[in-house]
Motif scaffolding. Structure first.
Motif, PDB file in Angstrom:
ATOM      1  N   SER A 251       0.831  -1.196   0.000  1.00  0.00           N
ATOM      2  CA  SER A 251       0.000   0.000   0.000  1.00  0.00           C
ATOM      3  C   SER A 251       0.868   1.249   0.000  1.00  0.00           C
ATOM      4  O   SER A 251       1.906   1.308   0.650  1.00  0.00           O
ATOM      5  CB  SER A 251      -0.913   0.011   1.231  1.00  0.00           C
ATOM      6  OG  SER A 251      -1.599   1.237   1.307  1.00  0.00           O
ATOM      7  N   ASN A 252       0.426   2.241  -0.746  1.00  0.00           N
ATOM      8  CA  ASN A 252       1.132   3.522  -0.791  1.00  0.00           C
ATOM      9  C   ASN A 252       0.472   4.571   0.097  1.00  0.00           C
ATOM     10  O   ASN A 252       0.762   5.756  -0.033  1.00  0.00           O
ATOM     11  CB  ASN A 252       1.182   4.035  -2.241  1.00  0.00           C
ATOM     12  CG  ASN A 252       2.041   3.150  -3.119  1.00  0.00           C
ATOM     13  OD1 ASN A 252       3.075   2.648  -2.687  1.00  0.00           O
ATOM     14  ND2 ASN A 252       1.612   2.957  -4.361  1.00  0.00           N
ATOM     15  N   LYS A 253      -0.441   4.135   0.942  1.00  0.00           N
ATOM     16  CA  LYS A 253      -1.155   5.083   1.790  1.00  0.00           C
ATOM     17  C   LYS A 253      -0.183   5.775   2.740  1.00  0.00           C
ATOM     18  O   LYS A 253       0.731   5.164   3.285  1.00  0.00           O
ATOM     19  CB  LYS A 253      -2.229   4.350   2.601  1.00  0.00           C
ATOM     20  CG  LYS A 253      -3.298   3.672   1.737  1.00  0.00           C
ATOM     21  CD  LYS A 253      -4.209   2.813   2.580  1.00  0.00           C
ATOM     22  CE  LYS A 253      -5.203   2.053   1.717  1.00  0.00           C
ATOM     23  NZ  LYS A 253      -6.006   1.088   2.505  1.00  0.00           N
ATOM     24  N   LYS A 254      -0.438   7.100   2.923  1.00  0.00           N
ATOM     25  CA  LYS A 254       0.426   7.888   3.788  1.00  0.00           C
ATOM     26  C   LYS A 254      -0.402   8.679   4.788  1.00  0.00           C
ATOM     27  O   LYS A 254      -1.587   8.944   4.565  1.00  0.00           O
ATOM     28  CB  LYS A 254       1.288   8.847   2.958  1.00  0.00           C
ATOM     29  CG  LYS A 254       2.327   8.140   2.088  1.00  0.00           C
ATOM     30  CD  LYS A 254       3.221   9.136   1.383  1.00  0.00           C
ATOM     31  CE  LYS A 254       4.294   8.424   0.575  1.00  0.00           C
ATOM     32  NZ  LYS A 254       5.204   9.389  -0.096  1.00  0.00           N
ATOM     33  N   GLU A 259       4.905   7.291   5.192  1.00  0.00           N
ATOM     34  CA  GLU A 259       4.379   5.949   4.955  1.00  0.00           C
ATOM     35  C   GLU A 259       3.753   5.365   6.217  1.00  0.00           C
ATOM     36  O   GLU A 259       4.265   5.559   7.318  1.00  0.00           O
ATOM     37  CB  GLU A 259       5.499   5.020   4.483  1.00  0.00           C
ATOM     38  CG  GLU A 259       6.061   5.361   3.111  1.00  0.00           C
ATOM     39  CD  GLU A 259       7.254   4.485   2.769  1.00  0.00           C
ATOM     40  OE1 GLU A 259       7.253   3.876   1.693  1.00  0.00           O
ATOM     41  OE2 GLU A 259       8.165   4.396   3.604  1.00  0.00           O
ATOM     42  N   ARG A 260       2.639   4.670   6.015  1.00  0.00           N
ATOM     43  CA  ARG A 260       2.030   3.996   7.163  1.00  0.00           C
ATOM     44  C   ARG A 260       2.957   2.924   7.710  1.00  0.00           C
ATOM     45  O   ARG A 260       2.965   2.652   8.904  1.00  0.00           O
ATOM     46  CB  ARG A 260       0.694   3.388   6.755  1.00  0.00           C
ATOM     47  CG  ARG A 260      -0.388   4.423   6.460  1.00  0.00           C
ATOM     48  CD  ARG A 260      -1.751   3.813   6.491  1.00  0.00           C
ATOM     49  NE  ARG A 260      -2.789   4.829   6.334  1.00  0.00           N
ATOM     50  CZ  ARG A 260      -4.077   4.599   6.487  1.00  0.00           C
ATOM     51  NH1 ARG A 260      -4.492   3.393   6.796  1.00  0.00           N
ATOM     52  NH2 ARG A 260      -4.970   5.570   6.335  1.00  0.00           N
ATOM     53  N   ASN A 519     -12.786   6.807  -0.771  1.00  0.00           N
ATOM     54  CA  ASN A 519     -11.827   5.893  -0.147  1.00  0.00           C
ATOM     55  C   ASN A 519     -12.071   5.875   1.360  1.00  0.00           C
ATOM     56  O   ASN A 519     -11.965   6.901   2.025  1.00  0.00           O
ATOM     57  CB  ASN A 519     -10.399   6.334  -0.454  1.00  0.00           C
ATOM     58  CG  ASN A 519      -9.353   5.382   0.101  1.00  0.00           C
ATOM     59  OD1 ASN A 519      -9.669   4.488   0.887  1.00  0.00           O
ATOM     60  ND2 ASN A 519      -8.115   5.563  -0.312  1.00  0.00           N
ATOM     61  N   ASP A 521     -10.354   4.944   3.718  1.00  0.00           N
ATOM     62  CA  ASP A 521      -9.200   5.295   4.540  1.00  0.00           C
ATOM     63  C   ASP A 521      -8.955   6.790   4.593  1.00  0.00           C
ATOM     64  O   ASP A 521      -8.091   7.259   5.345  1.00  0.00           O
ATOM     65  CB  ASP A 521      -7.939   4.594   4.011  1.00  0.00           C
ATOM     66  CG  ASP A 521      -7.990   3.095   4.224  1.00  0.00           C
ATOM     67  OD1 ASP A 521      -8.413   2.676   5.314  1.00  0.00           O
ATOM     68  OD2 ASP A 521      -7.615   2.350   3.300  1.00  0.00           O
ATOM     69  N   SER A 522      -9.682   7.557   3.805  1.00  0.00           N
ATOM     70  CA  SER A 522      -9.473   9.002   3.766  1.00  0.00           C
ATOM     71  C   SER A 522     -10.092   9.679   4.991  1.00  0.00           C
ATOM     72  O   SER A 522     -11.162   9.291   5.456  1.00  0.00           O
ATOM     73  CB  SER A 522     -10.087   9.593   2.489  1.00  0.00           C
ATOM     74  OG  SER A 522     -10.062  11.016   2.532  1.00  0.00           O
TER      75      SER A 522
END
Length: 635
Positions: A251-254, A259-260, A519, A521-522
C-alpha cells in the motif's frame, strides 16, 4: 426541684437543636448555592423549545435527543458571573436547537451530553473557588498539579515496574506533542505495547485507547516474523481494524505525507562475515562466510531502543533510533486531545519517558502586554465591517496566543470595525476547562459552544459563527478561519471593498468541480448515503472564506427550522447550503481568490494555512518590517 431541672434540661436541648438546625440550614444553603447555578437564561427558552421541538426521523431516540438538548442550558447565567464571563456564553445560549437537528453528524448526542457533564464539573469548581476566595479574602491560588505543564519527565524512576508503567497526561496532546521512550525489550519474548488512553465515559469501566502500539518480536498467529500491530479500542466498538507493519499488502497510503509502514521494515538485508585466519596459520586457507540474509526490524531483544511517538495533523508517527517506522491515522472520535495517560506494558525494561510539546497556557502574571491582547469591548448589535470566527480547540492555548499577538493586532481589529472570536467546545478534562475559562474571562475573545470538540462536529461551529455575526453583533460580512491560519485582515477588507457585493456573496478559494472522497481510509471519506451525487456544489476552502450577512442570517434561520442539511465537512456544508439558497432564488456570486493558500504560505498571501505559533510571529514581524506579504522559510 427535679421537675424544674427536667424542664431546664429540655429547654437546653431544644436550644441546641435550634442552633444546630440554624447552622445546618446555612450550610445547606451554601451547598445549594454551589450546586444550583445552572439556571436557564429564561423560562421562556425552555417553554418555547418544548413547544417547537420538531419531529425526529428516528422516534426511538427522541427522548434521548430531548434530554441531551436540555443539557445545553446546564451552563446558563449565574448571578455571580462577571460581565467578562457572561460574554463567553453569548453563543452558547443561542444554540438551543442544536441537537434537535443533528442528523448526519457522528457523535452529536454524546458530545452534548459530555459537555453537559463537563460544564457541571467546571461550574462546581468555579463556585468552590469563589467560596474559598470569600472565606480567605483573596483569590485562591490553584495547586501546582492542576496546571498544564509543557513537558513531563520520568528518568530512572523506581516507579517503573517490571510489568508496566502508566503516566498521566494532564491536559491532552496537540499537534507537535511527542512521547519519547527509552528502554530495552527484555524478558522471555521481548514483546511490549504502548497505549495512548483517553477518559472513560460515565458508567464505562474501561477507557478508550486512541492508539494501541503492539510490538511482537516473535510474531503472532498470523506470522512468525517480528511485526508491529496498531489499533484502537472502545467499549462500543471494541477493537478496530488492525494495521500491521510489515504489511501483507503493498500500500502507498500515507499519513502526514509519511508511509504507514516504512518499506525498510521486514526488508531483506545482506550481511557478510569478515575473513579469518584459522589459528593464525599461514598455511590455512581463509575461511569466508557467504552472504547472510537478515530482515530489518526496528526493535531487537536485549538492545537499547529510543522510540518517539509524534502527533501530526492527520495521525501519529513512530520513529525508532531516528528512523521513521510507522504512521497511524486518527480514527473517528479518537483524537489526540482525548489522551490523558500513556500505558507501557510487557517485556520492556524502561529507562526514561519524556513527554514534550504539551499544551500549556501562559502565566498571566508574566504577560507584559496583557492589556493590548484583550479584545475590544463590543456593544450588542454594534455595526461591524467584518466578523471573523476562528475554529479552535480547548487545549490549543499557544495557537490562540499567537493569533492575539499577530493578526488580531491590525488597526481594524483594535479599533472595533472588525471583531475576532475563537469558537471552542469544552474538553473532557476539567483541568483544561478551568484553564480555558480563565483564558476566556481574561481576554474576552472566546465563545464557548455546548458540545465536546470532536472533529466531526465542526459544522456546528460554522452555524455558531453565523449566529454570533448576525445575532450578537451585526456584521456586514462574516468570515470563518482556523487558529493555524494567518489572516491579512487589511487585505481581506480591501478585497471585499473592491468586490463591492453585499448580498449573496461567497468569497475565498472556491472549488467548482470537487468530488466526494470515496476511499474509506481518507480522513474526508464520504459515503454514498451521506452524499449520493458525483460532485459537490461550489464551496470555499475552510482556512479562510467570507459570506455576506444575508447568507449568514439565512443559515441561522434555516437551522432553527431544521431545514439545513447537516454535513460533517463544514466548508462543503456551507457550499451545499448556499446552493440550496440559490435554488430557491437567491442571486449567488462566487468570488474566487487564489491568494487564500490552504496548504501553507506563498508570497502575496491573503490567508496562509498550517502556520504554527512561531511562523505566525515571523509572518507578523515581516509585515511590520517590509509591509509586504512574504513568507518565512524563504517562501
Amino acid at each position: 426541684m427535679k421537675k424544674w431541672s427536667g424542664v431546664a434540661f429540655i429547654a437546653f436541648v431544644f436550644t441546641l437543636l435550634l442552633l444546630r438546625y440554624g447552622l445546618m440550614e446555612n450550610r445547606l444553603s451554601e451547598m445549594t448555592l454551589s450546586n444550583s447555578f445552572f439556571r436557564n437564561v429564561s423560562d421562556r427558552l425552555h417553554s418555547e423549545h418544548d413547544r417547537n421541538l420538531p419531529a425526529l426521523s428516528n422516534p426511538q431516540i427522541s427522548s434521548e435527543v430531548i434530554a441531551a438538548d436540555r443539557l445545553i442550558f446546564n451552563f446558563s447565567i449565574q448571578q455571580n458571573f462577571s460581565q467578562e464571563e457572561l460574554q463567553s456564553l453569548q453563543t452558547w445560549n443561542l444554540l438551543d436547537h442544536l441537537v434537535s437537528h443533528a442528523e448526519g453528524l457522528p457523535n452529536a448526542i454524546e458530545a452534548v451530553k459530555e459537555a453537559g457533564s463537563a460544564s457541571k464539573d467546571l461550574m462546581a469548581s468555579l463556585e468552590e473557588e469563589r467560596l474559598l476566595s470569600s472565606l480567605n479574602g483573596s483569590v485562591r491560588q490553584k495547586p501546582k498539579e492542576k496546571q498544564c505543564p509543557y513537558s513531563i519527565r520520568k528518568m530512572n524512576s523506581s516507579e517503573f515496574a517490571d510489568n508496566g508503567y502508566k503516566l498521566r497526561i494532564p491536559c491532552g496532546l496537540i499537534q507537535g506533542s511527542s512521547i519519547t521512550i527509552i528502554g530495552t525489550p527484555s524478558g522471555v519474548l521481548g514483546n511490549f505495547r504502548i497505549d495512548l488512553m483517553g477518559s472513560p465515559l460515565p458508567g464505562e469501566p474501561d477507557p478508550p485507547i486512541i492508539l494501541h502500539y503492539n510490538v511482537r518480536l516473535h510474531g503472532d498467529k498470523v506470522t512468525e516474523d517480528p511485526v508491529i500491530v496498531q489499533n484502537t479500542w472502545t467499549l462500543a466498538h471494541e477493537w478496530g481494524d488492525e494495521e500491521r507493519c510489515p504489511s501483507d499488502t503493498d500500500s502507498n497510503k500515507k499519513v502526514d505525507e509519511l508511509e504507514r509502514c516504512s518499506r525498510v521494515v521486514g526488508e531483506d538485508k545482506q550481511t557478510y562475515a569478515s575473513s579469518k585466519q584459522i589459528n593464525g596459520s599461514k598455511h590455512s586457507p581463509p575461511s569466508t562466510v557467504g552472504p547472510k540474509l537478515r530482515r530489518y526490524f526496528p526493535f531487537k531483544q536485549g538492545y537499547l531502543t529510543v522510540a518517539t511517538l509524534r502527533v501530526g495533523s492527520e495521525g501519529i508517527q513512530m520513529t525508532v533510533d531516528g528512523k521513521h517506522i510507522t504512521s497511524f491515522a486518527f480514527r473517528e472520535s479518537l483524537e489526540p486531545w482525548l489522551v490523558n495517560a500513556i500505558r507501557i506494558a510487557g517485556d520492556i525494561k524502561l529507562m526514561s519517558i519524556l513527554v514534550s510539546g504539551l499544551p500549556t497556557s501562559e502565566d498571566l502574571e508574566h504577560v507584559i502586554d496583557l492589556e493590548t491582547l484583550k479584545s475590544v469591548p463590543l456593544p450588542i448589535h454594534k455595526k461591524l465591517d467584518l466578523f471573523v470566527g476562528v475554529f479552535s480547540t480547548a487545549n490549543n492555548f499557544k495557537r490562540r496566543m499567537a493569533v492575539r499577538r499577530t493578526w488580531m493586532q491590525y488597526d481594524a481589529v483594535r479599533t472595533g470595525t472588525v471583531a475576532v472570536r475563537f469558537f471552542v467546545g469544552l474538553h473532557k478534562n476539567q483541568i483544561v476547562n478551568e484553564e480555558l475559562w480563565n483564558e476566556a474571562r481574561t481576554y474576552g475573545d472566546i465563545q464557548l459552544v455546548p458540545f465536546v470538540d470532536y472533529y466531526s462536529l465542526i459544522t456546528w461551529k460554522t452555524i455558531a459563527i453565523c449566529i454570533y455575526g448576525t445575532e450578537v453583533v451585526s456584521a456586514k460580512y462574516v468570515m470563518k478561519t482556523d487558529d493555524d491560519a494567518f489572516v491579512r485582515v487589511d487585505e481581506v477588507i480591501a478585497s471585499l471593498q473592491r468586490i463591492n457585493i453585499t448580498r449573496g456573496l461567497l468569497y475565498g478559494l472556491i472549488n467548482f468541480d470537487s468530488k466526494p472522497h470515496r476511499n474509506t481510509d481518507s480522513k474526508w471519506y464520504i459515503s454514498p448515503e451521506e452524499w449520493p451525487d458525483e460532485t459537490y456544489p461550489p464551496w470555499a476552502h475552510g482556512p479562510g472564506y467570507v459570506i455576506s450577512r444575508d447568507i449568514a442570517k439565512s443559515v441561522y434561520k434555516q437551522h432553527k427550522k431544521g431545514h439545513l442539511k447537516m454535513f460533517k465537512l463544514e466548508d462543503v456544508a456551507m457550499g451545499i447550503w448556499i446552493a440550496e439558497m440559490k435554488r430557491k432564488g437567491l442571486d449567488i456570486k462566487y468570488e474566487k481568490d487564489t491568494r487564500v493558500y490552504v496548504e501553507g504560505c506563498e508570497s502575496g498571501y491573503v490567508v496562509a494555512h498550517y502556520q504554527g505559533p512561531r511562523e505566525m510571529l515571523c509572518l507578523w514581524q515581516k509585515l511590520q518590517e517590509t509591509k509586504r506579504a512574504t513568507c518565512c522559510g524563504n517562501r
